[in-house]
Write a protein that holds these residues in place. Structure first.
Motif, mmCIF file in Angstrom:
data_model
loop_
_atom_site.group_PDB
_atom_site.id
_atom_site.type_symbol
_atom_site.label_atom_id
_atom_site.label_comp_id
_atom_site.label_asym_id
_atom_site.label_seq_id
_atom_site.Cartn_x
_atom_site.Cartn_y
_atom_site.Cartn_z
ATOM 1 N N THR A 17 57.793 44.696 34.743
ATOM 2 C CA THR A 17 57.184 44.020 35.754
ATOM 3 C C THR A 17 56.405 45.351 36.663
ATOM 4 O O THR A 17 55.132 44.921 36.786
ATOM 5 N N PHE A 18 57.076 46.240 36.877
ATOM 6 C CA PHE A 18 56.203 47.346 37.693
ATOM 7 C C PHE A 18 55.030 47.806 36.930
ATOM 8 O O PHE A 18 54.404 48.402 37.316
ATOM 9 N N LEU A 19 55.561 48.110 35.247
ATOM 10 C CA LEU A 19 54.575 48.729 34.419
ATOM 11 C C LEU A 19 53.161 47.845 34.564
ATOM 12 O O LEU A 19 52.002 48.242 34.430
ATOM 13 N N ILE A 20 53.328 46.513 34.386
ATOM 14 C CA ILE A 20 52.091 45.559 34.312
ATOM 15 C C ILE A 20 51.547 45.612 35.906
ATOM 16 O O ILE A 20 50.295 45.591 35.672
ATOM 17 N N ALA A 21 52.136 45.780 37.080
ATOM 18 C CA ALA A 21 51.398 45.907 38.155
ATOM 19 C C ALA A 21 50.715 47.235 38.059
ATOM 20 O O ALA A 21 49.622 47.291 38.560
ATOM 21 N N PHE A 22 51.310 48.239 37.453
ATOM 22 C CA PHE A 22 50.727 49.536 37.518
ATOM 23 C C PHE A 22 49.683 49.600 36.694
ATOM 24 O O PHE A 22 48.336 50.073 36.882
ATOM 25 N N ALA A 23 49.464 48.945 35.638
ATOM 26 C CA ALA A 23 48.416 48.697 34.685
ATOM 27 C C ALA A 23 47.250 48.132 35.193
ATOM 28 O O ALA A 23 46.145 48.343 35.120
ATOM 29 N N ALA A 24 47.463 46.880 35.879
ATOM 30 C CA ALA A 24 46.627 46.059 36.641
ATOM 31 C C ALA A 24 45.957 46.904 37.817
ATOM 32 O O ALA A 24 44.628 46.917 37.848
ATOM 33 N N LEU A 25 46.584 47.885 38.529
ATOM 34 C CA LEU A 25 45.953 48.516 39.401
ATOM 35 C C LEU A 25 45.144 49.527 38.770
ATOM 36 O O LEU A 25 43.878 49.863 39.380
ATOM 37 N N LEU A 26 45.475 50.270 37.516
ATOM 38 C CA LEU A 26 44.659 51.091 36.906
ATOM 39 C C LEU A 26 43.289 50.498 36.622
ATOM 40 O O LEU A 26 42.270 50.944 36.599
ATOM 41 N N LEU A 27 43.365 49.297 35.826
ATOM 42 C CA LEU A 27 42.219 48.502 35.448
ATOM 43 C C LEU A 27 41.362 48.131 36.763
ATOM 44 O O LEU A 27 40.128 48.495 36.432
ATOM 45 N N LEU A 28 41.706 47.851 37.571
ATOM 46 C CA LEU A 28 40.971 47.678 39.010
ATOM 47 C C LEU A 28 40.431 48.878 39.513
ATOM 48 O O LEU A 28 39.014 48.802 39.776
ATOM 49 N N THR A 29 41.095 49.842 39.293
ATOM 50 C CA THR A 29 40.409 51.404 39.805
ATOM 51 C C THR A 29 39.243 51.721 38.991
ATOM 52 O O THR A 29 38.458 52.227 39.209
ATOM 53 N N VAL A 30 39.689 51.577 37.679
ATOM 54 C CA VAL A 30 38.481 51.934 36.652
ATOM 55 C C VAL A 30 37.239 51.058 36.901
ATOM 56 O O VAL A 30 36.067 51.437 36.619
ATOM 57 N N GLU A 31 37.588 49.721 37.167
ATOM 58 C CA GLU A 31 36.331 48.831 37.283
ATOM 59 C C GLU A 31 35.544 49.259 38.599
ATOM 60 O O GLU A 31 34.242 49.141 38.545
ATOM 61 N N TRP A 32 36.379 49.554 39.636
ATOM 62 C CA TRP A 32 35.797 49.978 40.727
ATOM 63 C C TRP A 32 34.787 51.366 40.646
ATOM 64 O O TRP A 32 33.950 51.351 41.101
ATOM 65 N N LEU A 33 35.322 52.231 39.917
ATOM 66 C CA LEU A 33 34.399 53.353 39.580
ATOM 67 C C LEU A 33 33.436 53.163 38.953
ATOM 68 O O LEU A 33 32.451 53.873 38.766
ATOM 69 N N ARG A 34 33.470 52.233 37.736
ATOM 70 C CA ARG A 34 32.332 51.897 36.910
ATOM 71 C C ARG A 34 31.517 51.258 37.731
ATOM 72 O O ARG A 34 30.201 51.784 37.630
ATOM 73 N N ARG A 35 31.608 50.418 38.992
ATOM 74 C CA ARG A 35 30.580 49.996 39.701
ATOM 75 C C ARG A 35 30.093 50.858 40.464
ATOM 76 O O ARG A 35 28.617 50.818 40.536
ATOM 77 N N ARG A 36 30.801 51.664 41.085
ATOM 78 C CA ARG A 36 30.486 52.784 41.790
ATOM 79 C C ARG A 36 29.427 53.634 41.127
ATOM 80 O O ARG A 36 28.313 53.982 41.692
ATOM 81 N N GLY A 37 29.887 54.165 39.766
ATOM 82 C CA GLY A 37 28.833 54.862 39.187
ATOM 83 C C GLY A 37 27.622 54.351 39.009
ATOM 84 O O GLY A 37 26.526 55.004 38.980
ATOM 85 N N ARG A 38 27.628 52.870 38.565
ATOM 86 C CA ARG A 38 26.216 52.418 38.412
ATOM 87 C C ARG A 38 25.514 52.244 39.469
ATOM 88 O O ARG A 38 24.150 52.231 39.409
ATOM 89 N N ALA A 39 26.113 52.187 40.525
ATOM 90 C CA ALA A 39 25.384 51.850 41.752
ATOM 91 C C ALA A 39 24.922 53.358 42.032
ATOM 92 O O ALA A 39 23.696 53.344 42.676
#
Length: 272
Positions: A250-272
């Motif tokens: 469960t901890f690893l699932i939450a950690f993976a979800a946090l990583l994916l959200l961070t990557v998506e935020w960085l992708r949008r920030r880079g596109r902007a």
């Protein structure tokens, strides 16, 4: 909702299909989360859990992984190895991507293929090769050996993400900085790196996730002192089946979800 805005049968079927695919992919993972709160040492839902009986739900297994030295030591090993391997992979991968971005580099395609080969090579083959190589250097069953092995697995992810970011980088900016008297290091630090930073950070996150989740190389090269979280989970499944594994998952699932959200935020920030 008017007839003009109501989705048609084709779109309804498309949304239903996407929902089924999402459930098919995610449901087997999310079912672990409620099972980790089971008060009994079972891997199934008890009658009390199905009745939502408060006594059937417990934080027992979360307390166990916190109080168990084997789990806490594995977490420390995973963090130390993961962070160290990420730093090495990010530095080497970024330098390699910057070099391959230069059209004057000969055999760029061949070099790129070699650099990303760990991504397509079966992990067990790479693990066996790394075991014989690092054991010959005296780095078998050492933290340094596993760090270097994980760094080699993480470099391709950094190279791919940074190369993709550099594709949108304007080389005229480098020439302009040089014409204004900036040296290579100043140009990289003040001009190039701020623009490619989202790609570098994304690559570093992927490299860390690869290291943190890797188990095959650790099985080959790690000893008792190098046991990581995935290795401890593997041992727990084979030696003593305990729902504490579900709590860690469960901890690893939450950690993976946090990583994916961070990557998506960085992708949008880079596109902007």
């Amino acid at each position: 909702m008017t007839a003009a805005t109501r989705p048609g049968p084709g779109r309804m079927a498309y949304l239903a299909f996407c929902t089924l695919v999402f459930v098919f992919l995610v449901a087997p993972i999310l079912v672990i989360v409620p099972l980790s709160f089971n008060a009994e040492p079972y891997f199934t839902f008890t009658e009390g859990m199905l009745r939502l009986d408060p006594d059937a739900w417990s934080l027992r297994w979360y307390r166990e992984i916190i109080e168990n030295e084997a789990w806490t030591g594995s977490l420390v090993n995973s963090m130390v190895i993961g962070v160290s391997a990420t730093v090495i992979a990010t530095v080497l991968g970024t330098l390699a991507a910057l070099g391959l971005a230069n059209p004057a580099v000969p055999a760029r395609r061949a070099i790129m293929g070699i650099l990303i080969s760990p991504m397509v090579t079966p992990v067990i083959i790479a693990a066996a090769g790394m075991f014989f190589f690092y054991s010959g250097l005296g780095l078998g069953q050492t933290h340094l050996g596993i760090i270097l092995a994980h760094a080699a697995l993480g470099v391709p992810f950094v190279v791919v993400t940074v190369t993709a970011t550099l594709a949108a980088y304007d080389p005229n900016l480098t020439r302009a900085a040089a014409s204004l008297g900036a040296g290579p290091w100043t140009t990289f630090r003040r001009v190039q790196f701020p623009l490619i930073a989202p790609g570098v950070i994304s690559g570093a996150l992927f490299a860390f996730a690869v290291s943190f989740d890797e188990v095959v190389v650790v099985l080959f090269m790690g000893g008792v002192d190098q046991r990581t979280i995935p290795r401890q989970m593997w041992s727990g499944i084979r030696e003593q089946i305990s729902p504490a594994i579900l709590a860690v998952a469960t901890f690893l699932i939450a950690f993976a979800a946090l990583l994916l959200l961070t990557v998506e935020w960085l992708r949008r920030r880079g596109r902007a």
